[in-house]
Design an enzyme around this catalytic site. Structure first.
Site, PDB file in Angstrom:
ATOM      1  N   ARG A  58      -2.540  -1.719  -2.088  1.00  0.00           N
ATOM      2  CA  ARG A  58      -1.636  -1.507  -0.942  1.00  0.00           C
ATOM      3  C   ARG A  58      -1.256  -0.025  -0.805  1.00  0.00           C
ATOM      4  NH1 ARG A  58       1.014  -4.464  -4.949  1.00  0.00           N
ATOM      5  NH2 ARG A  58       3.184  -4.003  -5.469  1.00  0.00           N
ATOM      6  N   GLU A  74       3.872  -0.193  -8.903  1.00  0.00           N
ATOM      7  CA  GLU A  74       5.180  -0.836  -8.757  1.00  0.00           C
ATOM      8  C   GLU A  74       5.654  -1.253 -10.145  1.00  0.00           C
ATOM      9  OE1 GLU A  74       8.007  -1.139  -7.796  1.00  0.00           O
ATOM     10  OE2 GLU A  74       7.780  -2.065  -5.815  1.00  0.00           O
ATOM     11  N   ARG A  99      17.904  -4.216  -8.488  1.00  0.00           N
ATOM     12  CA  ARG A  99      18.415  -2.868  -8.229  1.00  0.00           C
ATOM     13  C   ARG A  99      19.091  -2.161  -9.394  1.00  0.00           C
ATOM     14  NH1 ARG A  99      15.105  -3.000  -5.577  1.00  0.00           N
ATOM     15  NH2 ARG A  99      14.896  -3.177  -3.320  1.00  0.00           N
ATOM     16  N   HIS A 123       5.144   2.996  -4.490  1.00  0.00           N
ATOM     17  CA  HIS A 123       5.870   1.732  -4.304  1.00  0.00           C
ATOM     18  C   HIS A 123       7.379   1.930  -4.303  1.00  0.00           C
ATOM     19  CE1 HIS A 123       2.067  -0.369  -5.116  1.00  0.00           C
ATOM     20  NE2 HIS A 123       1.824   0.746  -5.778  1.00  0.00           N
ATOM     21  N   HIS A 142       4.115   2.266   0.364  1.00  0.00           N
ATOM     22  CA  HIS A 142       3.044   1.569   1.095  1.00  0.00           C
ATOM     23  C   HIS A 142       3.606   0.767   2.285  1.00  0.00           C
ATOM     24  CE1 HIS A 142       4.268  -2.349  -0.436  1.00  0.00           C
ATOM     25  NE2 HIS A 142       4.535  -1.716  -1.575  1.00  0.00           N
ATOM     26  N   GLY A 143       2.737   0.482   3.244  1.00  0.00           N
ATOM     27  CA  GLY A 143       3.117  -0.370   4.377  1.00  0.00           C
ATOM     28  C   GLY A 143       3.345  -1.813   3.907  1.00  0.00           C
ATOM     29  N   GLU A 144       3.786  -2.627   4.829  1.00  0.00           N
ATOM     30  CA  GLU A 144       4.098  -4.024   4.471  1.00  0.00           C
ATOM     31  C   GLU A 144       2.873  -4.718   3.843  1.00  0.00           C
ATOM     32  OE1 GLU A 144       6.096  -7.509   7.023  1.00  0.00           O
ATOM     33  OE2 GLU A 144       3.921  -7.348   7.277  1.00  0.00           O
ATOM     34  N   THR A 172       6.356  -9.021  -5.941  1.00  0.00           N
ATOM     35  CA  THR A 172       4.959  -8.612  -6.062  1.00  0.00           C
ATOM     36  C   THR A 172       4.676  -7.854  -7.353  1.00  0.00           C
ATOM     37  OG1 THR A 172       5.049  -8.336  -3.679  1.00  0.00           O
ATOM     38  CG2 THR A 172       3.055  -7.584  -4.769  1.00  0.00           C
TER      39      THR A 172
HETATM   40  O1  LIG Z   1       7.343  -5.760  -5.957  1.00  0.00           O
HETATM   41  C1  LIG Z   1       7.966  -6.145  -4.975  1.00  0.00           C
HETATM   42  O2  LIG Z   1       8.275  -7.336  -4.760  1.00  0.00           O
HETATM   43  C2  LIG Z   1       8.357  -5.141  -3.911  1.00  0.00           C
HETATM   44  O3  LIG Z   1       7.354  -4.248  -3.713  1.00  0.00           O
HETATM   45  C3  LIG Z   1       9.603  -4.396  -4.308  1.00  0.00           C
HETATM   46  O4  LIG Z   1      10.545  -5.346  -4.427  1.00  0.00           O
HETATM   47  P1  LIG Z   1      12.096  -5.092  -4.578  1.00  0.00           P
HETATM   48  O5  LIG Z   1      12.605  -4.595  -3.282  1.00  0.00           O
HETATM   49  O6  LIG Z   1      12.583  -6.476  -4.906  1.00  0.00           O
HETATM   50  O7  LIG Z   1      12.308  -4.163  -5.729  1.00  0.00           O
END
Ligand SMILES: O=C(O)[C@H](O)COP(=O)(O)O
Length: 347
Positions: A150, A204, A232, A274, A101-103, A113
């Protein structure tokens, strides 16, 4: 010898403006370092970095493939012009587009998020439209998005740019009544629609107790390494949240059960989802190891194209611009599809 080949390939990429002049090879550890110019190459470069962990030689091969990607031609026999469904079924070849998705408004504020349902910013809207321009000549028969707005906004905005001008329609199967009340009674109209399936499994990853926290403040409080591990690593979940592995269990299972059969039947599919649900799907498509996926980063609003052929996923990178010849030369069939579109829209 290998280093010479590497430098030659880097030179080609530099001359095409894909990487900066400061890109190069660290002779001691064998890692390639890149400064990206084109956001569209981010995925490839991230993957390239991980390849260097396995095999320097192989990574040179990838650089060379990248450098020459505009000359790769492969047939894809399922251009979705609404008239070729028979050929489509026989071909077992299809396009798969993935878009993060976009920002979002929380990306902008640097907040975790996860599954909180936050809309796009104005920049996110623009990114989605830009993504749509990049894929405007690639056929799309089915769209899958997460259940989050999103991703849905991104898919819909991207489709406003699609040259085929089919109408994306959200499928409502959540109840008998929803199904009945959203029926379409014209076969002709149905042909001009693209079903959009929303699935929570593509959401996500659930970020647990980090949701709503500022990423920088969390790093200041718990340390950069800890936060990097939460964000990560493959199997370490954030507090009361999902690890990438847990996210993969539902996202990849959904992909295999529902999306792969569509590709197998020759349908061209777009998935808007996501950062982490797509990382887990890419891990499956590209057969990345849990170590390799750590360095896989996805930009917002950048479409990535795969060709599904003979049961294999062939990564074609990211279409750079709608008017760039290379975008349509990913496969012979995509080029033919585009030519047909041109003729159709001119007449
Ligand atoms: O859920 C979030 O905050 C982002 O969409 C992904 O976050 P990340 O880059 O911290 O995994």
């Amino acid at each position: 010898m290998a280093a010479a080949a590497f430098h030659q390939a880097i030179g080609t990429l530099q001359s095409r403006g894909c990487v900066s002049n400061s890109s190069g090879l660290n002779r001691e550890n064998g890692n390639a370092s890149f400064r990206l110019i084109s956001k569209g190459f981010k995925l490839d470069i991230a993957l390239l970095r991980r390849e260097t962990y396995c095999s320097r030689k192989r990574s040179f091969g990838i650089i060379q493939a990248l450098a020459s990607q505009t000359t790769i031609f492969d047939p894809i026999s399922s251009p979705s012009d609404g008239t070729k469904s028979d050929t489509k079924k026989k071909s077992n070849e299809a396009a798969l587009i993935l878009i993060r998705h976009g920002e979002s408004m929380w990306n902008e504020k640097n907040l975790f998020t996860g599954c909180v349902d936050v809309p796009l910013t104005k920049k996110g809207v623009e990114e989605a439209i830009e993504a749509g321009k990049r894929i405007s000549n690639i056929p799309v028969d089915m769209i899958y998005t997460s259940a989050l707005i999103r991703a849905q906004m991104t898919a819909m905005l991207a489709m406003t740019e699609h040259r085929r001008k089919k109408v994306p329609i959200i499928v409502h199967n959540e109840s008998e009544q929803a199904r009945a009340w959203s029926q379409i009674f014209s076969e002709e109209t149905k042909k001009q629609c693209i079903p959009v399936v929303t699935a929570w499994q593509l959401n996500e990853r659930m970020y647990g107790e980090l949701q709503g926290l500022n990423k920088q403040e969390t790093a200041d409080r718990y340390g950069k390494e800890q936060v990097h591990e939460w964000r990560r690593s493959y199997d370490i979940p954030p507090p009361n949240g999902e690890s990438l592995e847990m996210c993969a269990e539902r996202a990849v299972a959904y992909f295999k059960e529902y999306i792969e059969p569509q590709l197998l039947s020759g349908k061209n599919v777009m998935i808007a989802a996501h950062g982490n649900s797509l990382r887990s799907i890419i891990m499956y498509l590209d057969k990345l190891t849990s170590q390799e996926v750590i360095s896989l980063e996805l930009s917002t609003g950048i479409p990535m194209l795969y060709i599904f052929k003979e049961g294999r996923f062939i990564r074609r990178g990211s279409p750079v611009a709608p008017n760039e010849a290379g975008v349509y030369a990913y496969t012979k069939r995509l080029a033919q599809y585009r030519q047909k579109l041109d003729e159709m829209l001119q007449s």
